[in-house]
Design a protein around this motif. Sequence first.
Motif, mmCIF file in Angstrom:
data_model
loop_
_atom_site.group_PDB
_atom_site.id
_atom_site.type_symbol
_atom_site.label_atom_id
_atom_site.label_comp_id
_atom_site.label_asym_id
_atom_site.label_seq_id
_atom_site.Cartn_x
_atom_site.Cartn_y
_atom_site.Cartn_z
ATOM 1 N N MET A 133 0.823 -1.218 0.000
ATOM 2 C CA MET A 133 0.000 0.000 0.000
ATOM 3 C C MET A 133 0.856 1.266 0.000
ATOM 4 O O MET A 133 0.504 2.271 -0.597
ATOM 5 C CB MET A 133 -0.916 0.026 1.231
ATOM 6 C CG MET A 133 -2.035 -0.990 1.194
ATOM 7 S SD MET A 133 -2.899 -1.085 2.788
ATOM 8 C CE MET A 133 -4.126 0.212 2.587
ATOM 9 N N LEU A 134 1.986 1.219 0.712
ATOM 10 C CA LEU A 134 2.809 2.412 0.866
ATOM 11 C C LEU A 134 3.929 2.486 -0.164
ATOM 12 O O LEU A 134 4.636 3.482 -0.245
ATOM 13 C CB LEU A 134 3.428 2.444 2.272
ATOM 14 C CG LEU A 134 2.456 2.396 3.450
ATOM 15 C CD1 LEU A 134 3.205 2.308 4.761
ATOM 16 C CD2 LEU A 134 1.546 3.627 3.438
ATOM 17 N N GLY A 135 4.105 1.406 -0.934
ATOM 18 C CA GLY A 135 5.202 1.375 -1.895
ATOM 19 C C GLY A 135 6.554 1.403 -1.197
ATOM 20 O O GLY A 135 7.513 2.013 -1.671
ATOM 21 N N THR A 136 6.631 0.764 -0.052
ATOM 22 C CA THR A 136 7.870 0.725 0.736
ATOM 23 C C THR A 136 8.437 -0.685 0.639
ATOM 24 O O THR A 136 7.673 -1.639 0.680
ATOM 25 C CB THR A 136 7.533 1.004 2.217
ATOM 26 O OG1 THR A 136 6.813 2.222 2.269
ATOM 27 C CG2 THR A 136 8.774 1.130 3.071
ATOM 28 N N PRO A 137 9.761 -0.822 0.526
ATOM 29 C CA PRO A 137 10.284 -2.190 0.458
ATOM 30 C C PRO A 137 9.919 -2.985 1.711
ATOM 31 O O PRO A 137 10.079 -2.486 2.833
ATOM 32 C CB PRO A 137 11.799 -1.998 0.354
ATOM 33 C CG PRO A 137 12.058 -0.547 0.375
ATOM 34 C CD PRO A 137 10.782 0.210 0.437
ATOM 35 N N GLU A 138 9.458 -4.192 1.497
ATOM 36 C CA GLU A 138 8.936 -4.967 2.632
ATOM 37 C C GLU A 138 10.019 -5.272 3.659
ATOM 38 O O GLU A 138 9.737 -5.347 4.859
ATOM 39 C CB GLU A 138 8.293 -6.269 2.130
ATOM 40 C CG GLU A 138 7.559 -7.018 3.240
ATOM 41 C CD GLU A 138 6.771 -8.214 2.741
ATOM 42 O OE1 GLU A 138 6.688 -8.423 1.516
ATOM 43 O OE2 GLU A 138 6.221 -8.948 3.590
#
Lengths: 291, 806
Positions: B231-236
């Motif tokens: 959702m945030l486009g942040t690397p997991e």
Amino acid sequence: MIPAAFEYHAPKNLEEAFRLLDRHGDEAKLLAGGHSLLPMMKLRLAAPRFVIDLGRLKGLDYIREEQGHMVIGAMVKHAEIEHSSLLRAKCPLLPEAAAAIGDVQVRNRGTIGGSLAHADPAADYPAAILGLDAVMELQSNSGSRTVSAEDFFVDMLTTQLRPGEILTQIRVPVIGKGSGTAYCKLPQLASGYAVVGVAARVTLANGKLAQVTIGVTGVGPKAYRAENVENALRGKKASDKSVAEAARHAAHGIDALADLHASADYRREMAGVFTRRALALAIARAAGKKA
Amino acid sequence: MATATKFIGKPLKRKEDPRLIQGIAHYVDDLVLAGMLHAGFVRSPHAHAVVKSIDSTKAQSAPGVVGVFTAEDFRGQIGIVPCAAQLPDLKGAPRPVLATGRVRFVGEAVAVVVASDRYALRDAMDLVEVDYEPLTPVVDPEKAISKNAPVLHEPSADNVSFRWELEGGDVKRAFKQADKVIRQRILNQRLVPMAMEPRGVLAEYKRGEKTLTVWSSTQIPHLLKTQLAAMLGTPEHSVRVITPEVGGGFGSKLNVYPEEAIVAHLAMRLGHPVKWMESRRENFVCTIHGRDQIADVEAAVSKDGTLLGTKWRIIADLGAYYQLLTPLVPTLTGLMLAGSYKVPAIKIEIIGALTNKMATDAYRGAGRPEATYYVERLMDLIAAELKMDPAEIRRKNFPLPKEFPYTTPTGVAYDSANYQRSLDIALKKSGYAKLRKEQAALRKQGRYLGIGVSTYVEICAMGPSSAMPAGGWESATVRVEPTGKVTILTGASPHGQGQETSFAQMGAEVLGLTPDDVNVVHGDTGAVPYGIGTFGSRGTAVGGTAAYMSLVKLRDKLAKIVGHLTGEDPKNFVFGGGSISSKSSANKSISLGEAIGAAYTAKTLPQGMEPGLEATTFFEPTNFTFPFGAHVCVVEIDAETGGVRLLKYVAVDDCGNVLNPLLVEGQVHGGIVQSVGQAMFEEAVYDEHGQLITGELMDYAIPRADAMPWMETHRTVTPSPVNPLGVKGVGEAGTIGATPAIINAVVDALAPFGVRHVDMPVKRERIWKLMRRKAAPKRAPRAAAKAKPKKKSKSAARRRTSRRAR
Ligand SMILES: Cc1cc2nc3c(=O)[nH]c(=O)nc-3n(C[C@H](O)[C@H](O)[C@H](O)COP(=O)(O)OP(=O)(O)OC[C@H]3O[C@@H](n4cnc5c(N)ncnc54)[C@H](O)[C@@H]3O)c2cc1C
């Protein structure tokens, strides 16, 4: 659940409380146990600018006997009434009604004065106060006056209290031999408030009902005396049949409330059922039967 | 196992309780970080409206306010709320994290305010001015799917989310052959899950390290981590989710909510930790609801009570948007509509309806309580119609123990069971025959006792991955620390179920230690291997199995090490009392510490063995498990008020093998009480404007201790063949089995009044009305009626069937 900003005052005596009330007029609210006022403030349904806390003020939290009456200070908590051995002996209707209020936390904070002043149409004490034919003492800077329970309740959430006045004490009769009282309640399942609550006081003389007073709460916009029932029974024999017959009229002429929890019809009908139950119990107690 | 059971199956007190009881455990709201800001959501008071404008200028400049954000500010930066359900032809009902242009339920957030403290925040929230243009709300699910209803999600043509159909066996023939067809509309009202702790999120972003840590009161830390990253486009790999103590979930925290993503985003955007705590009122309107179905059933039966076939049409009210599993839950109802009976033919149609309400989703039992309730009501309706005893009709239709695994026409393979036995025990323990006599005697005095029976089967230990949207396995890593203490890291995320205790029992058992030597770590994606979570009664059956398999791997490794050191055959060792002893000779035994030392110092290990003592298992079950049981409930109805009092409750549950009977009983007790809630107290009532009028605890009734009689719980043990522990799961059984037992008892009490069905909750006035519809009966009680069936009452019954229940 955070109230709007307010200024907090904790007067040390009644005089100081009266002064604060006079100074701030209708921008001020008295705070007793806070269990009706604070929820409203937290929901911002009430937003007084000044809160005058009666909780630090000494001298309104007594229970004592005075000339055949019990007098109770307005700041006495529900739990104190519930557990008072003096009241249990002299006026057991009040402890019985107190025990029916909410839950332990509510009873540990809420006060009799706060409950009566708030005049919630589903509160328990109003029925008991009416059933006992109590007298309220209201004080202000300009003196004090007394008001009967019947006159005290004016409408939903409205009483005889005038701006600047504080309810200071409640006077109820001592219940003597030959008399009996009972409080029977049908609680609303979520809140615990009364859908119907009936307080009955009877005095028996030669198997006849010499005196009957009945207070009903929860049914109408304000608690009331079931005078129809009282008149029908006064001087009559205390039989199951006559009580059942008379009790059916407990909500006669009352504009019954209707909400999610009970229709007007149901409230009216339950007023009858619980009036009968309260009367039967009070009569049994007056006759010295354990119940 | 090479050891005698010392801990497995023992009623150990919960290790987690002392900290909970003392109030020294940490929930999200107990966590305070330096520089922490507070977020609050401005929510729609309308069920359906166009958001014309939002003016936040006043709020922006209020003291303490850091920022006010609307959907516009998050455009392209936060994805939609995820839904994992995959159904053919599922129509879109995507939920943006903040309303974009239109609100579709009361409580939908339109703006978020961030301030330095909660007081400033609360004041500022009142200053956000939102201009709404109200639209006609769609509240009734039947109206929602009818023509001309306003459509919630354009460009859809209607509010039908999906149609799910299933047919097994020859339904046409069943109905042709039937001696009788029984019809009923049965409602399953909307409920608020009501976890004691509302939701809450705290997020912190460390700019230097580029790590985002999110503390959330959730049941699914790993799935949340993955979804937040998306959702945030942040690397997991830079996201870590931690669940501190979780004060109950019941499915309501088996979800990914807008607030979780927004708070995490704001922490990154503002460079300060941000916290949001849900209020109870918010919990009512914007945390998922449960149930809410309308079922129309038709059953074909022969006159001896044999079930020939059933037809179902179920409308599920999904609310306005999809949460994680919203459209999936009703299909679980569909799968379980055979109940614990041999029904040769079933036809099911389930329609998902979109309405202007909060989304429904998995709530304790998730679809199965609904199915069991319908089926168990149906069995009683059939019994009443045929004048048979409710216990008898059930027995008649059970599959026999030797018929397991038993496959239903809905395609579900029940693993193992003995339904006859649990019913027999329940009848015996409750004194069923005597109760019937007592009932007949009391009816003559105008007192109305009701006896209700329910025999259920449920589907749990979710479940094989083939049947689960996001995988159905579970993980566990076990580490024997150099000092001999054991850490079990479980991917399941217990939040009240007690696995810190039961897994410790398992660890102690396998390695010959005490439960105090074993610590169970969960709910931290930075510490435990990827896992699925706790829901669907899977924690022990799937998560526990993974832990058990890892424990066994380490036990075997230790045995090999000791075998290598002593020359003994590794199979000959017994673990216990802190040592590893040879069964054959005392001098081939060594202390556990010595063996562990050998593993870590790695000087004397067998050739090719890796050093260390850590093992991980990802356990994939081959099937669901199917716990079952029989419940008997006795009620008395106050004929004057309509009040229902529970007098007696007897539950016989079979959840396979038991790790800790105290935990099992606790789960059964809680489940039964939650059933009492649905049967007698709870109802989320939306009015015609889409306002939740039972939106606070002063109006939404839940059962309290004083509503409960003593609950008598018994157990039969039919080990599940689908996992090595033989456990089935028990988290939802009570909720599934009890609701129909209670309502069947109430209907049974009202039988003299010609009542054949009552909808839940059976509040006083509802019963009072039914009892007045027909004044006090002069009719003979059930036993006598059996001998002399009356023609008249039958046609009356039919008339009532066609009557709409709502
Ligand atoms: C969960 C819950 C359940 C409850 N259930 C019940 C129930 O079952 N039955 C029932 O009867 N009540 C119930 N109550 C209400 C409870 O009894 C309250 O305590 C009571 O109604 C108010 O008393 P208080 O002392 O808390 O007054 P407060 O809340 O402090 O004050 C109430 C109002 O009275 C005014 N006031 C207070 N004292 C005085 C005074 N001496 N003179 C003049 N004005 C005064 C205040 O200004 C305010 O407007 C419940 C409350 C809660 C929160």
